[in-house]
Design a protein around this motif. Sequence first.
Motif, PDB file in Angstrom:
ATOM      1  N   ARG A 116      13.468  23.942   3.706  1.00  0.00           N
ATOM      2  CA  ARG A 116      13.255  24.452   5.070  1.00  0.00           C
ATOM      3  C   ARG A 116      14.091  23.669   6.074  1.00  0.00           C
ATOM      4  O   ARG A 116      14.742  24.245   6.957  1.00  0.00           O
ATOM      5  CB  ARG A 116      11.774  24.376   5.433  1.00  0.00           C
ATOM      6  N   LYS A 117      14.053  22.334   5.954  1.00  0.00           N
ATOM      7  CA  LYS A 117      14.795  21.507   6.910  1.00  0.00           C
ATOM      8  C   LYS A 117      16.303  21.607   6.687  1.00  0.00           C
ATOM      9  O   LYS A 117      17.083  21.559   7.645  1.00  0.00           O
ATOM     10  CB  LYS A 117      14.328  20.060   6.818  1.00  0.00           C
ATOM     11  N   LEU A 118      16.710  21.761   5.439  1.00  0.00           N
ATOM     12  CA  LEU A 118      18.128  21.959   5.147  1.00  0.00           C
ATOM     13  C   LEU A 118      18.615  23.261   5.772  1.00  0.00           C
ATOM     14  O   LEU A 118      19.681  23.308   6.404  1.00  0.00           O
ATOM     15  CB  LEU A 118      18.337  21.988   3.633  1.00  0.00           C
ATOM     16  N   TYR A 119      17.820  24.319   5.615  1.00  0.00           N
ATOM     17  CA  TYR A 119      18.183  25.608   6.213  1.00  0.00           C
ATOM     18  C   TYR A 119      18.229  25.510   7.734  1.00  0.00           C
ATOM     19  O   TYR A 119      19.163  26.015   8.376  1.00  0.00           O
ATOM     20  CB  TYR A 119      17.175  26.676   5.796  1.00  0.00           C
ATOM     21  N   GLN A 120      17.232  24.852   8.331  1.00  0.00           N
ATOM     22  CA  GLN A 120      17.202  24.721   9.790  1.00  0.00           C
ATOM     23  C   GLN A 120      18.436  23.975  10.298  1.00  0.00           C
ATOM     24  O   GLN A 120      19.078  24.404  11.266  1.00  0.00           O
ATOM     25  CB  GLN A 120      15.939  23.976  10.217  1.00  0.00           C
ATOM     26  N   ALA A 121      18.786  22.862   9.632  1.00  0.00           N
ATOM     27  CA  ALA A 121      19.953  22.101  10.067  1.00  0.00           C
ATOM     28  C   ALA A 121      21.233  22.922   9.908  1.00  0.00           C
ATOM     29  O   ALA A 121      22.095  22.949  10.805  1.00  0.00           O
ATOM     30  CB  ALA A 121      20.055  20.809   9.257  1.00  0.00           C
ATOM     31  N   ALA A 122      21.378  23.609   8.770  1.00  0.00           N
ATOM     32  CA  ALA A 122      22.586  24.407   8.530  1.00  0.00           C
ATOM     33  C   ALA A 122      22.683  25.575   9.501  1.00  0.00           C
ATOM     34  O   ALA A 122      23.760  25.871  10.039  1.00  0.00           O
ATOM     35  CB  ALA A 122      22.592  24.912   7.087  1.00  0.00           C
ATOM     36  N   TYR A 123      21.558  26.243   9.750  1.00  0.00           N
ATOM     37  CA  TYR A 123      21.553  27.398  10.665  1.00  0.00           C
ATOM     38  C   TYR A 123      21.933  26.968  12.080  1.00  0.00           C
ATOM     39  O   TYR A 123      22.738  27.628  12.752  1.00  0.00           O
ATOM     40  CB  TYR A 123      20.172  28.048  10.657  1.00  0.00           C
ATOM     41  N   GLU A 124      21.369  25.853  12.540  1.00  0.00           N
ATOM     42  CA  GLU A 124      21.675  25.383  13.889  1.00  0.00           C
ATOM     43  C   GLU A 124      23.149  25.010  14.027  1.00  0.00           C
ATOM     44  O   GLU A 124      23.779  25.329  15.042  1.00  0.00           O
ATOM     45  CB  GLU A 124      20.784  24.184  14.240  1.00  0.00           C
ATOM     46  N   GLN A 125      23.696  24.352  13.024  1.00  0.00           N
ATOM     47  CA  GLN A 125      25.105  23.980  13.095  1.00  0.00           C
ATOM     48  C   GLN A 125      26.021  25.202  13.027  1.00  0.00           C
ATOM     49  O   GLN A 125      27.049  25.267  13.706  1.00  0.00           O
ATOM     50  CB  GLN A 125      25.450  23.001  11.967  1.00  0.00           C
ATOM     51  N   LEU A 126      25.641  26.196  12.230  1.00  0.00           N
ATOM     52  CA  LEU A 126      26.433  27.418  12.131  1.00  0.00           C
ATOM     53  C   LEU A 126      26.437  28.172  13.457  1.00  0.00           C
ATOM     54  O   LEU A 126      27.479  28.641  13.924  1.00  0.00           O
ATOM     55  CB  LEU A 126      25.886  28.306  11.005  1.00  0.00           C
ATOM     56  N   GLU A 127      25.271  28.274  14.087  1.00  0.00           N
ATOM     57  CA  GLU A 127      25.180  28.947  15.380  1.00  0.00           C
ATOM     58  C   GLU A 127      25.933  28.173  16.454  1.00  0.00           C
ATOM     59  O   GLU A 127      26.576  28.768  17.334  1.00  0.00           O
ATOM     60  CB  GLU A 127      23.707  29.121  15.788  1.00  0.00           C
ATOM     61  N   SER A 128      25.851  26.850  16.404  1.00  0.00           N
ATOM     62  CA  SER A 128      26.583  26.029  17.368  1.00  0.00           C
ATOM     63  C   SER A 128      28.088  26.226  17.223  1.00  0.00           C
ATOM     64  O   SER A 128      28.815  26.327  18.217  1.00  0.00           O
ATOM     65  CB  SER A 128      26.217  24.556  17.170  1.00  0.00           C
ATOM     66  N   PHE A 129      28.554  26.299  15.980  1.00  0.00           N
ATOM     67  CA  PHE A 129      29.979  26.536  15.741  1.00  0.00           C
ATOM     68  C   PHE A 129      30.407  27.901  16.286  1.00  0.00           C
ATOM     69  O   PHE A 129      31.460  28.035  16.929  1.00  0.00           O
ATOM     70  CB  PHE A 129      30.278  26.449  14.248  1.00  0.00           C
ATOM     71  N   ARG A 130      29.591  28.922  16.034  1.00  0.00           N
ATOM     72  CA  ARG A 130      29.936  30.267  16.502  1.00  0.00           C
ATOM     73  C   ARG A 130      29.948  30.347  18.023  1.00  0.00           C
ATOM     74  O   ARG A 130      30.806  31.022  18.618  1.00  0.00           O
ATOM     75  CB  ARG A 130      28.951  31.286  15.925  1.00  0.00           C
ATOM     76  N   GLU A 131      29.008  29.673  18.669  1.00  0.00           N
ATOM     77  CA  GLU A 131      28.978  29.678  20.125  1.00  0.00           C
ATOM     78  C   GLU A 131      30.223  28.997  20.691  1.00  0.00           C
ATOM     79  O   GLU A 131      30.818  29.483  21.663  1.00  0.00           O
ATOM     80  CB  GLU A 131      27.713  28.956  20.614  1.00  0.00           C
ATOM     81  N   GLN A 132      30.616  27.884  20.079  1.00  0.00           N
ATOM     82  CA  GLN A 132      31.831  27.206  20.528  1.00  0.00           C
ATOM     83  C   GLN A 132      33.052  28.077  20.313  1.00  0.00           C
ATOM     84  O   GLN A 132      33.977  28.099  21.138  1.00  0.00           O
ATOM     85  CB  GLN A 132      31.998  25.881  19.766  1.00  0.00           C
ATOM     86  N   GLN A 133      33.058  28.822  19.206  1.00  0.00           N
ATOM     87  CA  GLN A 133      34.163  29.759  18.948  1.00  0.00           C
ATOM     88  C   GLN A 133      34.241  30.825  20.025  1.00  0.00           C
ATOM     89  O   GLN A 133      35.320  31.160  20.516  1.00  0.00           O
ATOM     90  CB  GLN A 133      33.965  30.415  17.580  1.00  0.00           C
ATOM     91  N   ARG A 134      33.073  31.364  20.409  1.00  0.00           N
ATOM     92  CA  ARG A 134      33.050  32.394  21.452  1.00  0.00           C
ATOM     93  C   ARG A 134      33.579  31.845  22.776  1.00  0.00           C
ATOM     94  O   ARG A 134      34.337  32.509  23.484  1.00  0.00           O
ATOM     95  CB  ARG A 134      31.629  32.944  21.612  1.00  0.00           C
ATOM     96  N   LEU A 135      33.165  30.622  23.104  1.00  0.00           N
ATOM     97  CA  LEU A 135      33.635  30.017  24.349  1.00  0.00           C
ATOM     98  C   LEU A 135      35.149  29.795  24.311  1.00  0.00           C
ATOM     99  O   LEU A 135      35.844  30.028  25.310  1.00  0.00           O
ATOM    100  CB  LEU A 135      32.908  28.688  24.586  1.00  0.00           C
ATOM    101  N   ASN A 136      35.652  29.338  23.164  1.00  0.00           N
ATOM    102  CA  ASN A 136      37.099  29.120  23.039  1.00  0.00           C
ATOM    103  C   ASN A 136      37.874  30.427  23.174  1.00  0.00           C
ATOM    104  O   ASN A 136      38.930  30.471  23.812  1.00  0.00           O
ATOM    105  CB  ASN A 136      37.410  28.466  21.695  1.00  0.00           C
TER     106      ASN A 136
END
Length: 218
Positions: A116-136
Motif C-alpha cells: 500500500r505504501k509503495l503504491y502510494q509513494a509511486a503514485y504520488e511521484q508519478l502524478e508529480s512528474f506529470r504535473e511538472q510535465q504539463r507546466l513545462n
Amino acid sequence: MILIDRFLSDEQDPKAVERVLGKLNDMLSTNEELIYMAVQKKPAVNLLPDCIAVSNKRIFYCEPVNFGITMNFKDISWKSIKEVSFKEEFFGSKFICVPQHGENIITEYIPKVQARKLYQAAYEQLESFREQQRLNEMEERRSSASPVTVNAVAEEPAVINEPPAYTPPAYIPPAPAPVEEAEDETTLKLRKLKTLYDKHLITQDEYDAKKADILASL
C-alpha cells in the motif's frame, strides 16, 4: 549516506535493506532521493528477497543473484511509466508497474502494508512528474508563441465642425380634436342597464328582460 532506519518502518528485512541501500547510494543522481522501499516476503523460504525502491525520479527493481553475492538492478523512469497499481492476495500483494511500452512488471509476495505504501509513494511521484510535465509544456507554448506586433498609426489632425446655424421649426397647426357624437337615449339606457348588472344590482333574468324591452321600443 542514506540512513537505514527510515526504511525499516514496516517490518522490512534489515539485511536486505542494508544490502540494497549500500548499492543504491552510489546509483542516485543529483537531487535524487529515495522515498520508500518494499522487501519481498515469500511464504516459505525468504533468504534472497527482491526489493523495490521508489525515488523522486524512478523505480528501482533490485534482485539478488549468485546466491546473494551480487545484485541485479533495473530502473524505470517516471517518463516511461504509464501507471502503477497493486493487488492484494492471500500471501501478500502484487505490485504492478505498467510501462509506456513493453510488458507489465509484476513483483509478487510484497507484504500488504508495504504494498500500500509503495503504491502510494509511486503514485504520488508519478502524478508529480506529470504535473511538472504539463507546466513545462505550457511554458514552452507560451515561449514559442509569436509576439503580437502593434503597428503605430499616425494620428490625423482633428477636424472641428462648427454647428449649423439655428433654423426655427416650421409652425404646424394642431390637429382638430375629434367630435364625439352624443349618444341617443336608447344607448344611454342600455349602458345604464349594463352598469346595474355589472354592479350585481339586478339579476341576469332582470337584465335580459329589461334589455329586450328597450330594444323592442326602437
